[in-house]
Scaffold this motif. Structure first.
Motif, mmCIF file in Angstrom:
data_model
loop_
_atom_site.group_PDB
_atom_site.id
_atom_site.type_symbol
_atom_site.label_atom_id
_atom_site.label_comp_id
_atom_site.label_asym_id
_atom_site.label_seq_id
_atom_site.Cartn_x
_atom_site.Cartn_y
_atom_site.Cartn_z
ATOM 1 N N ILE A 1 -19.947 -49.049 45.972
ATOM 2 C CA ILE A 1 -20.991 -48.113 45.512
ATOM 3 C C ILE A 1 -22.360 -48.776 45.525
ATOM 4 O O ILE A 1 -23.364 -48.182 45.934
ATOM 5 C CB ILE A 1 -20.655 -47.588 44.095
ATOM 6 C CG1 ILE A 1 -19.412 -46.702 44.145
ATOM 7 C CG2 ILE A 1 -21.832 -46.816 43.506
ATOM 8 C CD1 ILE A 1 -18.882 -46.311 42.775
ATOM 9 N N PHE A 2 -22.387 -50.044 45.088
ATOM 10 C CA PHE A 2 -23.643 -50.793 45.062
ATOM 11 C C PHE A 2 -24.214 -50.962 46.470
ATOM 12 O O PHE A 2 -25.408 -50.748 46.707
ATOM 13 C CB PHE A 2 -23.416 -52.159 44.418
ATOM 14 C CG PHE A 2 -24.605 -53.072 44.475
ATOM 15 C CD1 PHE A 2 -25.677 -52.893 43.630
ATOM 16 C CD2 PHE A 2 -24.657 -54.113 45.406
ATOM 17 C CE1 PHE A 2 -26.787 -53.731 43.692
ATOM 18 C CE2 PHE A 2 -25.745 -54.948 45.482
ATOM 19 C CZ PHE A 2 -26.815 -54.756 44.624
ATOM 20 N N ILE A 3 -23.373 -51.356 47.435
ATOM 21 C CA ILE A 3 -23.812 -51.568 48.819
ATOM 22 C C ILE A 3 -24.319 -50.259 49.427
ATOM 23 O O ILE A 3 -25.386 -50.225 50.071
ATOM 24 C CB ILE A 3 -22.669 -52.157 49.672
ATOM 25 C CG1 ILE A 3 -22.346 -53.581 49.214
ATOM 26 C CG2 ILE A 3 -23.050 -52.163 51.162
ATOM 27 C CD1 ILE A 3 -21.096 -54.172 49.832
ATOM 28 N N LEU A 4 -23.581 -49.165 49.207
ATOM 29 C CA LEU A 4 -24.002 -47.857 49.727
ATOM 30 C C LEU A 4 -25.325 -47.419 49.100
ATOM 31 O O LEU A 4 -26.213 -46.901 49.791
ATOM 32 C CB LEU A 4 -22.918 -46.812 49.454
ATOM 33 C CG LEU A 4 -21.633 -46.921 50.290
ATOM 34 C CD1 LEU A 4 -20.591 -45.923 49.809
ATOM 35 C CD2 LEU A 4 -21.936 -46.694 51.778
ATOM 36 N N SER A 5 -25.468 -47.626 47.799
ATOM 37 C CA SER A 5 -26.714 -47.261 47.099
ATOM 38 C C SER A 5 -27.891 -48.058 47.639
ATOM 39 O O SER A 5 -28.997 -47.543 47.789
ATOM 40 C CB SER A 5 -26.561 -47.501 45.592
ATOM 41 O OG SER A 5 -25.506 -46.735 45.066
ATOM 42 N N TYR A 6 -27.618 -49.340 47.931
ATOM 43 C CA TYR A 6 -28.682 -50.208 48.464
ATOM 44 C C TYR A 6 -29.203 -49.690 49.796
ATOM 45 O O TYR A 6 -30.415 -49.673 50.036
ATOM 46 C CB TYR A 6 -28.141 -51.629 48.621
ATOM 47 C CG TYR A 6 -29.144 -52.608 49.186
ATOM 48 C CD1 TYR A 6 -30.089 -53.211 48.359
ATOM 49 C CD2 TYR A 6 -29.158 -52.929 50.542
ATOM 50 C CE1 TYR A 6 -31.013 -54.105 48.871
ATOM 51 C CE2 TYR A 6 -30.079 -53.817 51.064
ATOM 52 C CZ TYR A 6 -31.002 -54.405 50.225
ATOM 53 O OH TYR A 6 -31.926 -55.278 50.744
ATOM 54 N N TYR A 7 -28.298 -49.259 50.668
ATOM 55 C CA TYR A 7 -28.705 -48.811 51.994
ATOM 56 C C TYR A 7 -29.224 -47.370 52.012
ATOM 57 O O TYR A 7 -30.008 -46.999 52.883
ATOM 58 C CB TYR A 7 -27.541 -48.944 52.987
ATOM 59 C CG TYR A 7 -27.354 -50.355 53.469
ATOM 60 C CD1 TYR A 7 -28.217 -50.915 54.405
ATOM 61 C CD2 TYR A 7 -26.330 -51.151 52.963
ATOM 62 C CE1 TYR A 7 -28.061 -52.217 54.842
ATOM 63 C CE2 TYR A 7 -26.161 -52.468 53.399
ATOM 64 C CZ TYR A 7 -27.031 -52.987 54.340
ATOM 65 O OH TYR A 7 -26.878 -54.283 54.760
ATOM 66 N N LEU A 8 -28.810 -46.558 51.023
ATOM 67 C CA LEU A 8 -29.193 -45.148 51.037
ATOM 68 C C LEU A 8 -30.399 -44.830 50.151
ATOM 69 O O LEU A 8 -31.052 -43.804 50.344
ATOM 70 C CB LEU A 8 -28.001 -44.279 50.596
ATOM 71 C CG LEU A 8 -26.770 -44.321 51.519
ATOM 72 C CD1 LEU A 8 -25.633 -43.514 50.914
ATOM 73 C CD2 LEU A 8 -27.125 -43.792 52.910
ATOM 74 N N SER A 9 -30.688 -45.697 49.189
ATOM 75 C CA SER A 9 -31.797 -45.429 48.258
ATOM 76 C C SER A 9 -32.861 -46.519 48.367
ATOM 77 O O SER A 9 -32.579 -47.692 48.099
ATOM 78 C CB SER A 9 -31.267 -45.358 46.825
ATOM 79 O OG SER A 9 -32.331 -45.281 45.902
ATOM 80 N N ASN A 10 -34.085 -46.127 48.721
ATOM 81 C CA ASN A 10 -35.182 -47.095 48.836
ATOM 82 C C ASN A 10 -35.561 -47.679 47.483
ATOM 83 O O ASN A 10 -35.948 -48.849 47.396
ATOM 84 C CB ASN A 10 -36.410 -46.427 49.472
ATOM 85 C CG ASN A 10 -36.229 -46.208 50.965
ATOM 86 O OD1 ASN A 10 -35.540 -46.985 51.636
ATOM 87 N ND2 ASN A 10 -36.822 -45.157 51.489
#
Length: 343
Positions: A22-31
């Motif tokens: 979730i953290f990795i996905l959030s990092y790439y999807l949220s500026n």
């Protein structure tokens, strides 16, 4: 009870993996998340580099950790503000001279063109025209890049202002954060993890000290060169070259470009001599200093370091090259220690 304990352990591992995904996905999807994480990472890396200086102040002057951390932050912040105050006005002043620099270069090539009658040789004439065209394109791209970077710095000035505060807390409470992170791990694995992290810290610390030492030498040699040829901004260009030299092998090349460009503001002949001087410094760095200091501090063959730098450039550009060798060092220590402790 054993069955419950076994399933509890598996559920905990599954939960940690889920949080990580979730953290990795959030990092790439949220500026927004990416900016926050980047600030934390930059602050943590800078705090790790500054920590030995803090320890020196703490031991030498018998200071508390918080006091030593605050003094180091204030010194670095003061140096940064001084550099910005002194160099930014001059930088804007010299940006207006970039056109003059290109005019000087164009005049130099035009003089060569006329003197050696290049127009009488079709191939040379074609090369000359191509160079002039490429020069005009370079001038336009450089102008756009300079102003674009200035705008980017202004836009991120608030984020940058937060970094010293975060660094301070990492310096003060880094050990507490480290201990709390270790508590997440299973109790039976903590000692092994601590030993592995201790080994990483030793090797990585040795590498950083080696690169800083090398950078100081290169910065000093660059300063002498610029003073000899009376190039503008000798201190700032030397500092920039020293910082860029943190990247093994390729750093001196990147660091030499500003010196040559500033020399071009005066004359192409001066730029030529500076290029020769930078080349000599690069040979000293590349053939004598760097293989010994960098390879010895990392215990890696120079060809492995070069491959890591190329991979870093491919995936992360300048930042990738900056982090490639430290990441390679960490992977090497992990590999050696896992083989030693677990097999």
């Amino acid at each position: 009870m054993n069955l419950l304990k076994r399933y509890k352990s598996k559920l905990l591992n599954l939960l940690l993996i889920l949080i990580l995904v979730i953290f990795i996905l959030s990092y790439y999807l949220s500026n927004s998340i990416k900016n926050v994480v980047n600030i934390l990472l930059i602050s943590a890396i800078l705090a790790y580099i500054i920590a030995p200086i803090r320890d020196f102040f703490q031991d030498k002057f018998k200071m508390k950790k918080k006091t030593a951390s605050m003094i180091i932050i204030l010194i670095i912040f003061g140096m940064f503000i001084t550099c910005i105050t002194l160099i930014i006005p001059e930088l804007f002043k010299e940006i207006s001279n970039i056109g003059v620099m290109f005019d000087n270069v164009a005049s130099f090539f035009e003089h060569i063109y006329v003197k050696f009658r290049v127009d009488s040789v079709p191939i040379l004439k074609s090369i000359y025209n191509e160079l002039m065209e490429k020069g005009n394109v370079l001038f336009l791209n450089l102008s756009k890049s300079l102003f674009g970077n200035i705008v980017l710095i202004v836009e991120n000035i608030v984020s940058c202002a937060v970094i010293p505060v975060v660094i301070y807390y990492f310096l003060c409470d880094g050990n507490k954060i480290y201990t709390k992170i270790l508590f997440i791990l299973p109790a039976e694995k903590r000692e092994v993890i601590k030993k592995i992290l201790s080994d990483i810290d030793k090797v990585l610390g040795r590498y950083i000290v080696g690169q800083v030492f090398l950078s100081v030498i290169i910065g000093f040699l660059t300063f002498i060169l610029l003073i000899i040829f009376k190039v503008k901004f000798p201190i700032w260009i030397s500092i920039l070259n020293a910082i860029l030299n943190i990247i093994p092998y390729f750093g001196p090349i990147f660091g030499g470009i500003p010196a040559v460009l500033v020399a071009l503001l005066d004359s192409p002949i001066k730029a030529l001599w500076v290029t020769v001087g930078v080349f000599i410094i690069q040979q000293i760095e590349g053939n004598i200093l760097s293989p010994k200091i960098t390879a010895d501090s990392t215990d890696m063959h120079p060809i492995i370091i070069i491959i890591l730098l190329l991979i870093g450039d491919k995936f992360g550009g300048f930042i990738g090259m900056l982090l490639a060798v430290p990441i390679g060092v960490i992977i090497k220590v992990l590999y050696d220690d896992i083989n030693y402790y677990l097999f």
